[in-house]
Scaffold this motif. Structure first.
Motif, PDB file in Angstrom:
ATOM      1  N   GLY A 165       0.856  -1.176   0.000  1.00  0.00           N
ATOM      2  CA  GLY A 165       0.000   0.000   0.000  1.00  0.00           C
ATOM      3  C   GLY A 165       0.892   1.225   0.000  1.00  0.00           C
ATOM      4  N   VAL A 166       0.640   2.135  -0.928  1.00  0.00           N
ATOM      5  CA  VAL A 166       1.464   3.331  -1.057  1.00  0.00           C
ATOM      6  C   VAL A 166       0.818   4.476  -0.282  1.00  0.00           C
ATOM      7  N   VAL A 167       1.640   5.211   0.452  1.00  0.00           N
ATOM      8  CA  VAL A 167       1.166   6.382   1.190  1.00  0.00           C
ATOM      9  C   VAL A 167       1.913   7.603   0.670  1.00  0.00           C
ATOM     10  N   SER A 168       1.146   8.621   0.280  1.00  0.00           N
ATOM     11  CA  SER A 168       1.717   9.850  -0.276  1.00  0.00           C
ATOM     12  C   SER A 168       1.085  11.054   0.406  1.00  0.00           C
ATOM     13  N   ARG A 169       1.806  12.146   0.502  1.00  0.00           N
ATOM     14  CA  ARG A 169       1.193  13.361   1.049  1.00  0.00           C
ATOM     15  C   ARG A 169       0.311  14.048   0.014  1.00  0.00           C
ATOM     16  N   GLY A 170       0.380  13.623  -1.241  1.00  0.00           N
ATOM     17  CA  GLY A 170      -0.493  14.181  -2.258  1.00  0.00           C
ATOM     18  C   GLY A 170      -0.170  15.620  -2.587  1.00  0.00           C
ATOM     19  N   HIS A 171       1.091  15.866  -2.920  1.00  0.00           N
ATOM     20  CA  HIS A 171       1.532  17.229  -3.217  1.00  0.00           C
ATOM     21  C   HIS A 171       0.667  17.847  -4.320  1.00  0.00           C
ATOM     22  N   GLY A 172       0.157  19.036  -4.044  1.00  0.00           N
ATOM     23  CA  GLY A 172      -0.674  19.733  -5.009  1.00  0.00           C
ATOM     24  C   GLY A 172      -2.152  19.433  -4.903  1.00  0.00           C
ATOM     25  N   GLY A 173      -2.515  18.440  -4.086  1.00  0.00           N
ATOM     26  CA  GLY A 173      -3.924  18.095  -3.912  1.00  0.00           C
ATOM     27  C   GLY A 173      -4.520  18.796  -2.697  1.00  0.00           C
ATOM     28  N   ARG A 174      -5.835  18.958  -2.690  1.00  0.00           N
ATOM     29  CA  ARG A 174      -6.487  19.685  -1.601  1.00  0.00           C
ATOM     30  C   ARG A 174      -6.931  18.779  -0.450  1.00  0.00           C
ATOM     31  N   LEU A 175      -7.014  17.450  -0.682  1.00  0.00           N
ATOM     32  CA  LEU A 175      -7.513  16.549   0.352  1.00  0.00           C
ATOM     33  C   LEU A 175      -6.420  16.230   1.359  1.00  0.00           C
ATOM     34  N   GLY A 176      -6.774  16.359   2.646  1.00  0.00           N
ATOM     35  CA  GLY A 176      -5.799  16.066   3.695  1.00  0.00           C
ATOM     36  C   GLY A 176      -5.714  14.594   4.028  1.00  0.00           C
ATOM     37  N   GLY A 177      -6.817  13.862   3.798  1.00  0.00           N
ATOM     38  CA  GLY A 177      -6.838  12.436   4.032  1.00  0.00           C
ATOM     39  C   GLY A 177      -6.869  12.081   5.522  1.00  0.00           C
ATOM     40  N   PRO A 178      -6.636  10.781   5.800  1.00  0.00           N
ATOM     41  CA  PRO A 178      -6.290   9.764   4.804  1.00  0.00           C
ATOM     42  C   PRO A 178      -7.488   9.358   3.942  1.00  0.00           C
ATOM     43  N   VAL A 179      -7.215   9.272   2.636  1.00  0.00           N
ATOM     44  CA  VAL A 179      -8.236   8.869   1.685  1.00  0.00           C
ATOM     45  C   VAL A 179      -7.591   7.981   0.632  1.00  0.00           C
ATOM     46  N   ARG A 180      -8.269   6.895   0.306  1.00  0.00           N
ATOM     47  CA  ARG A 180      -7.753   6.030  -0.746  1.00  0.00           C
ATOM     48  C   ARG A 180      -8.047   6.659  -2.103  1.00  0.00           C
ATOM     49  N   VAL A 181      -7.053   6.703  -2.949  1.00  0.00           N
ATOM     50  CA  VAL A 181      -7.183   7.338  -4.253  1.00  0.00           C
ATOM     51  C   VAL A 181      -8.022   6.460  -5.171  1.00  0.00           C
ATOM     52  N   ASP A 182      -9.035   7.068  -5.755  1.00  0.00           N
ATOM     53  CA  ASP A 182      -9.889   6.385  -6.726  1.00  0.00           C
ATOM     54  C   ASP A 182      -9.876   7.220  -8.005  1.00  0.00           C
ATOM     55  N   PRO A 183      -9.158   6.767  -9.046  1.00  0.00           N
ATOM     56  CA  PRO A 183      -9.091   7.552 -10.283  1.00  0.00           C
ATOM     57  C   PRO A 183     -10.449   7.811 -10.924  1.00  0.00           C
ATOM     58  N   ALA A 184     -11.461   7.033 -10.554  1.00  0.00           N
ATOM     59  CA  ALA A 184     -12.792   7.228 -11.123  1.00  0.00           C
ATOM     60  C   ALA A 184     -13.476   8.468 -10.555  1.00  0.00           C
ATOM     61  N   ILE A 185     -13.081   8.884  -9.353  1.00  0.00           N
ATOM     62  CA  ILE A 185     -13.747  10.037  -8.731  1.00  0.00           C
ATOM     63  C   ILE A 185     -12.782  11.160  -8.355  1.00  0.00           C
ATOM     64  N   HIS A 186     -11.494  10.852  -8.272  1.00  0.00           N
ATOM     65  CA  HIS A 186     -10.518  11.860  -7.873  1.00  0.00           C
ATOM     66  C   HIS A 186      -9.762  12.396  -9.089  1.00  0.00           C
ATOM     67  N   ASP A 187      -9.391  13.657  -9.018  1.00  0.00           N
ATOM     68  CA  ASP A 187      -8.505  14.223 -10.025  1.00  0.00           C
ATOM     69  C   ASP A 187      -7.271  14.777  -9.329  1.00  0.00           C
ATOM     70  N   ALA A 188      -6.346  15.329 -10.124  1.00  0.00           N
ATOM     71  CA  ALA A 188      -5.090  15.816  -9.558  1.00  0.00           C
ATOM     72  C   ALA A 188      -5.319  16.971  -8.600  1.00  0.00           C
ATOM     73  N   ASP A 189      -6.351  17.772  -8.804  1.00  0.00           N
ATOM     74  CA  ASP A 189      -6.646  18.867  -7.882  1.00  0.00           C
ATOM     75  C   ASP A 189      -7.012  18.343  -6.496  1.00  0.00           C
ATOM     76  N   ALA A 190      -7.571  17.146  -6.457  1.00  0.00           N
ATOM     77  CA  ALA A 190      -7.994  16.567  -5.180  1.00  0.00           C
ATOM     78  C   ALA A 190      -6.857  15.834  -4.482  1.00  0.00           C
ATOM     79  N   VAL A 191      -6.102  15.030  -5.231  1.00  0.00           N
ATOM     80  CA  VAL A 191      -5.134  14.141  -4.583  1.00  0.00           C
ATOM     81  C   VAL A 191      -3.701  14.323  -5.068  1.00  0.00           C
ATOM     82  N   GLY A 192      -3.471  15.176  -6.070  1.00  0.00           N
ATOM     83  CA  GLY A 192      -2.121  15.317  -6.612  1.00  0.00           C
ATOM     84  C   GLY A 192      -1.904  14.392  -7.793  1.00  0.00           C
ATOM     85  N   ASP A 193      -0.902  14.706  -8.610  1.00  0.00           N
ATOM     86  CA  ASP A 193      -0.680  13.922  -9.823  1.00  0.00           C
ATOM     87  C   ASP A 193       0.018  12.591  -9.567  1.00  0.00           C
ATOM     88  N   GLU A 194       1.019  12.582  -8.697  1.00  0.00           N
ATOM     89  CA  GLU A 194       1.762  11.340  -8.471  1.00  0.00           C
ATOM     90  C   GLU A 194       0.898  10.231  -7.883  1.00  0.00           C
TER      91      GLU A 194
END
Length: 330
Positions: A76-105
């Protein structure tokens, strides 16, 4: 922001004037990393660096995850989500999240493994563990003590090295190189052989020598007129890769690392490409920040970590696999 030019030069007047601030930054970092972290009941692997900005961490995380999967583990990968607005912890779901929410990486990494975005790395680690991860991979975090690490990899761009050797804001380092590498178990140096050979490391550690190589996709790059743009740590590396593939590089735009791809910017880039009679092309990391309507119009050149000898990393991961209940490779 783009890195100041003097960060890559021998220390001069500006670096000297800013050195007191660099010393303060280094002391603050040293106090922070000395704090005890949460010990999870599964191994924690950190892929980080001592240099601010991109050094090749994301392809290295991908390589680590793929090799853990080959050992029967569930990373399981844990990232701070640079550039994203969500503080988390939240599992990244490409179907509902975009880079503004969780960061590009995190979006890029979510294609190969479950990813949690968390400003609090300990909370992210607990969430990943609760979801079934039997090994945690931290994307960045060498200077973050929230989780106790079982294996620390420090990634270094061999062509850049440690810049002028000074700490932010006097130079590009998050902490003195010798101090940061003393906490590493393995260094991953990326770049051509000539740069690798002259790169001197201040601390002796097992070393994985590699390079970022284009992923074979069947795309006929040779002779293709392209207009390239990239918002990564060193966009010039991406442009050089396209030229090495034989692409007809008619124009380039170097964006800041993680720079938002706004509508006005994309419109301007599209106009430039059209005037040059070229196909827009970008990096895999930039592509996840594109609006869905434009993704089919921009070519993507993905890269992966490539090594002649994976031995230093494989030996370290074999030990992690045994501790986590997996199996050594092979």
């Amino acid at each position: 922001m783009h890195a100041p030019r003097f960060w890559g030069d021998p220390p001069g007047l500006r670096a000297a004037l800013l050195s007191p601030l660099g010393a303060l930054y280094a002391r603050t970092t040293a106090r922070r990393v000395a704090r005890p972290g949460l010990r999870l009941d599964v191994p924690v692997i950190c892929v980080g660096n001592v240099h601010a900005g991109g050094t090749g961490k994301t392809p290295t995380v991908m390589a680590v995850v793929e090799r853990l999967l080959a050992r029967g583990l569930t990373p399981g990968v844990v990232s701070r989500g640079h550039g994203g607005r969500l503080g988390g912890p939240v599992r990244v779901d490409p179907a509902i999240h975009d880079a503004d929410a969780v960061g590009d990486e995190p979006l890029l990494l979510a294609a190969i493994a479950p990813v949690w975005v968390a400003k609090d790395r300990a909370a992210g680690g607990r969430a990943a563990r609760a979801a079934g991860a039997d090994v945690i991979v931290l994307d960045d975090g060498h200077q973050n003590p929230a989780l106790t690490k079982d294996l620390s990899l420090v990634v270094i761009d061999a062509e850049v090295g440690f810049g002028n050797g000074r700490v932010l804001p006097a130079g590009p380092l998050r902490e003195p190189a010798a101090v940061g590498l003393a906490r590493a178990d393995l260094t991953v140096t990326l770049g051509p052989p000539g740069a690798q050979d002259v790169l001197a490391l201040p601390v002796d550690r097992p070393r994985l020598r590699g390079r970022l190589a284009p992923l074979a996709t069947g795309m006929p790059w040779a002779g293709l007129p392209v207009f390239a743009f990239a918002g990564i740590g060193r966009p010039a590396k991406f442009f050089d890769t396209l030229q090495a593939l034989g692409a007809d590089l008619r124009g380039t735009v170097a964006l800041a690392d993680h720079q938002p791809l706004t509508r006005p910017l994309l419109h301007r880039l599209g106009e430039q490409a059209a005037k040059l009679g070229a196909q827009p092309v970008t990096t895999e990391k930039d592509a996840v920040r594109l609006p869905n309507a434009l993704r089919g119009r921009v070519l993507v050149l993905p890269v992966r970590l490539d090594c002649d000898d994976w031995g230093p990393l494989d030996r370290a991961l074999d030990a992690i696999a045994v501790a986590a209940g997996g199996h050594p490779e092979g």
